[in-house]
Design an enzyme around this catalytic site. Structure first.
Site, PDB file in Angstrom:
ATOM      1  N   TRP A 102     -10.178  -2.263  38.945  1.00 46.30           N
ATOM      2  CA  TRP A 102     -10.866  -1.917  40.188  1.00 46.30           C
ATOM      3  C   TRP A 102     -10.565  -2.913  41.297  1.00 46.30           C
ATOM      4  CZ3 TRP A 102     -11.787   2.857  40.014  1.00 46.30           C
ATOM      5  CH2 TRP A 102     -12.158   3.471  38.810  1.00 46.30           C
ATOM      6  N   ASP A 171     -17.868  -6.000  44.888  1.00 46.25           N
ATOM      7  CA  ASP A 171     -18.073  -4.690  44.288  1.00 46.25           C
ATOM      8  C   ASP A 171     -18.953  -4.915  43.060  1.00 46.25           C
ATOM      9  OD1 ASP A 171     -17.996  -2.317  42.888  1.00 46.25           O
ATOM     10  OD2 ASP A 171     -15.796  -2.206  42.756  1.00 46.25           O
ATOM     11  N   LYS A 195     -23.949   3.938  37.448  1.00 43.62           N
ATOM     12  CA  LYS A 195     -24.022   3.109  36.241  1.00 43.62           C
ATOM     13  C   LYS A 195     -25.433   2.545  36.050  1.00 43.62           C
ATOM     14  CE  LYS A 195     -19.180   2.071  37.047  1.00 43.62           C
ATOM     15  NZ  LYS A 195     -18.546   2.973  36.083  1.00 43.62           N
TER      16      LYS A 195
END
Length: 360
Positions: A102, A171, A195
């Site tokens: 990511w 992030d 999540k």
């Protein structure tokens, strides 16, 4: 209906009381005669939901004055572009720490917009650890440094956030709300909800307000953070049901005792699984180094591909869902976000021990 042990990496488990509450309110939200999905986003009933979610998140994370909370769309993936579009202005450099897939994707988008540099990376070790920033030579024109707080694919996590001389952007999609942290260390935090915060569809951004003054004019309206800050994230129709679910999840976290209580439970859950790995005599091999292990994603491999397939097949028969590892690591991955109960981790550890005794 028997509910499974849900270890999916995202979208992932939601607290059962939240699902039951949403089910109860689905057809008639607060005696409006409508579902929350049918409410106008300009109505006072939805406005109360929207603002309650903001206030709960501010309370739970101790967000200080001088910050604003935005509810956006496009997932964390859109933030990979929005951050540099708003802050990587001409002559400035975006600094990136590579700790997994990511962060690589975030860097790739920034490279399309302006100057970037990688200040630290663990790519050479297939992202088995979180690199130190102690010896970084920071560019004098650095605009920000971007980190990914938890790496779902590789099972690593920043155990302590770094002190840096430039604005810190994170992030936090896969570990926000899993532990207390000092929001004031960050200039901007973003997190996809699917999540730890709720269902997919809403992305939370926590932004320090002075950053808004640095945004250049001329950006597309929807990609300018100022648009959403000025309109309380209501410039266009927001993902109202996702924000409603977010509010319910935040209420559930408060009922559990807040983020500190959630962290204690997360540590207990992770310890159960890492103990099964560490005491397996090498049958289960962890991907992450001990000092960088994630409390959210436990990654491990078995001695052979055949044993991995057998493990996953038997796990599925026993109602364990979502344990397949990412192709870049292989093996297995148990994602144990906030809503995954301790009992699920204990059941998985018992299965792991039983499987090892039969096949080691």
């Amino acid at each position: 209906m028997e509910r499974v042990y849900n270890f999916n990496a995202g979208p992932s488990a939601l607290p059962l009381p939240v699902l039951e509450r949403a089910q109860k309110e689905l057809l008639n939200f607060q005696n409006t005669g409508m579902s929350v999905m049918e409410l106008s986003h300009r109505s006072k009933e939805y406005d109360a939901v929207h603002n309650a979610a903001k206030e709960r998140l501010k309370r739970l994370l101790n967000v200080p004055d001088g910050y604003d909370i935005l509810f956006l769309q496009g997932g964390a993936s859109l933030q990979f572009s929005m951050v540099p579009m708003n802050f990587l202005t001409e002559g400035k450099i975006g600094c990136y720490v590579l700790t997994g897939s990511w962060s690589e994707k975030a860097l790739k988008e920034a490279q399309k917009i302006g100057l970037t540099t990688v200040v630290a990376s663990s790519k050479e070790a297939n992202y088995t650890y979180i690199p130190s920033l102690d010896d970084v030579k920071w560019p004098k024109d650095a605009s920000y440094v971007h980190i990914t707080s938890n790496n779902t694919i590789f099972g690593t996590q920043w155990n302590e956030f770094p002190d840096v001389p430039v604005d810190l952007v994170a992030d936090m999609s896969s570990d926000i709300l899993s532990r207390p942290f000092d929001v004031s260390k960050f200039a901007l935090i973003y997190a996809g909800a699917q999540k730890n915060l709720g269902p997919s569809g809403v992305t939370v951004v926590i932004i320090r307000n002075d950053l808004l003054e640095r945004i250049p004019d001329g950006l597309p309206t929807m990609l300018d953070y100022r648009t959403h800050q000025k309109s309380n994230s209501l410039y266009n129709t927001p993902p109202t049901f996702a924000i409603y679910m977010l509010s319910l999840v935040l209420e559930w976290v408060e009922e559990q005792g807040g983020v500190a209580a959630i962290e204690a439970r997360n540590q207990q859950k992770a310890a159960v699984l890492y103990e099964a790995i560490d005491e397996s005599g090498g049958f289960y091999k962890p991907h992450a180094e001990k000092g960088s292990r994630s409390l959210m994603n436990v990654t491990f491999t078995l001695p052979s591909e055949e044993l991995t397939k057998a493990f996953l097949a038997e796990a599925k028969e026993r109602n364990f869902v979502g344990l397949g590892g990412h192709r870049s690591v292989g093996g297995c991955r148990a994602s144990i976000y906030n809503a995954v109960p301790l009992e699920a981790c204990e059941a998985l550890a018992a299965f792991m021990n039983d499987f090892r005794r039969r096949f080691a």
